[in-house]
Design a protein around this motif. Structure first.
Motif, short mmCIF file in Angstrom:
data_model
loop_
_atom_site.label_atom_id
_atom_site.label_comp_id
_atom_site.label_asym_id
_atom_site.label_seq_id
_atom_site.Cartn_x
_atom_site.Cartn_y
_atom_site.Cartn_z
N ASN A 74 0.83 -1.21 0.00
CA ASN A 74 0.00 0.00 0.00
C ASN A 74 0.86 1.26 0.00
OD1 ASN A 74 -2.31 -1.57 0.01
ND2 ASN A 74 -2.54 -1.50 2.22
N TYR A 76 3.95 1.55 -1.06
CA TYR A 76 4.62 1.64 -2.36
C TYR A 76 3.68 2.25 -3.40
CZ TYR A 76 7.00 0.39 -6.65
OH TYR A 76 7.61 0.45 -7.87
N ASN A 77 2.47 1.76 -3.44
CA ASN A 77 1.50 2.31 -4.40
C ASN A 77 1.25 3.79 -4.17
OD1 ASN A 77 1.12 -0.02 -5.89
ND2 ASN A 77 -0.56 -0.74 -4.62
N GLU A 78 1.03 4.17 -2.92
CA GLU A 78 0.75 5.57 -2.60
C GLU A 78 1.92 6.49 -2.97
OE1 GLU A 78 -0.18 5.82 1.55
OE2 GLU A 78 -1.93 4.52 1.35
N GLU A 79 3.12 6.08 -2.62
CA GLU A 79 4.27 6.97 -2.77
C GLU A 79 5.03 6.83 -4.08
OE1 GLU A 79 6.71 6.57 0.71
OE2 GLU A 79 5.19 7.44 2.01
N TYR A 80 5.08 5.62 -4.63
CA TYR A 80 5.94 5.39 -5.79
C TYR A 80 5.16 5.16 -7.09
CZ TYR A 80 9.53 5.12 -2.28
OH TYR A 80 10.37 5.43 -1.24
N VAL A 81 3.99 4.57 -7.00
CA VAL A 81 3.18 4.36 -8.21
C VAL A 81 2.33 5.59 -8.49
CG1 VAL A 81 1.38 2.95 -9.29
CG2 VAL A 81 3.17 1.85 -7.93
N TRP A 82 1.55 6.01 -7.48
CA TRP A 82 0.67 7.16 -7.66
C TRP A 82 1.32 8.47 -7.25
CZ3 TRP A 82 -2.59 3.54 -4.38
CH2 TRP A 82 -3.10 2.52 -5.17
N GLY A 83 2.39 8.39 -6.48
CA GLY A 83 3.09 9.59 -6.03
C GLY A 83 4.27 9.90 -6.93
N ASN A 84 5.15 10.73 -6.44
CA ASN A 84 6.29 11.15 -7.27
C ASN A 84 7.64 10.68 -6.73
OD1 ASN A 84 6.46 12.77 -5.04
ND2 ASN A 84 6.32 14.71 -6.13
#
Length: 91
Positions: A74, A76-84
């Motif tokens: 979760n 990883y998705n928030e910060e690296y997939v959907w974030g910058n």
């Protein structure tokens, strides 16, 4: 006394992804070391006289790892997939 996986993972809800990676690696090292020693039936270490014994810790650490991986996914998705953020930016 060992804590349950739900309580354990609460400690990492606000941790950085890098902190979670370090904890994941620590758990994996313990699991792998236990398996290595079990394969050769080496129970000579002092930790076999402690409670909970290594078998219980092994099983619990696998539960901890499973719980931690869900939180990591979760994060990883928030910060690296959907974030910058980028993993290449980590130390």
């Amino acid at each position: 006394m060992m804590i349950g996986p739900e309580v354990y993972v609460e400690e990492f809800k606000n941790a950085s992804y890098q902190e979670m990676m370090k904890e994941r690696n620590r758990l994996i090292r313990y699991i792998q070391n236990f398996e290595k020693l079990e394969k050769v039936e080496d129970r000579s270490a002092e930790e076999w006289t402690e409670r909970p014994n290594p078998v219980v810790r092994y099983q619990l650490y696998m539960d901890y790892l499973a719980a931690l991986l869900k939180v990591m996914r979760n994060k990883y998705n928030e910060e690296y997939v959907w974030g910058n953020k980028k993993l290449s930016d980590l130390e």
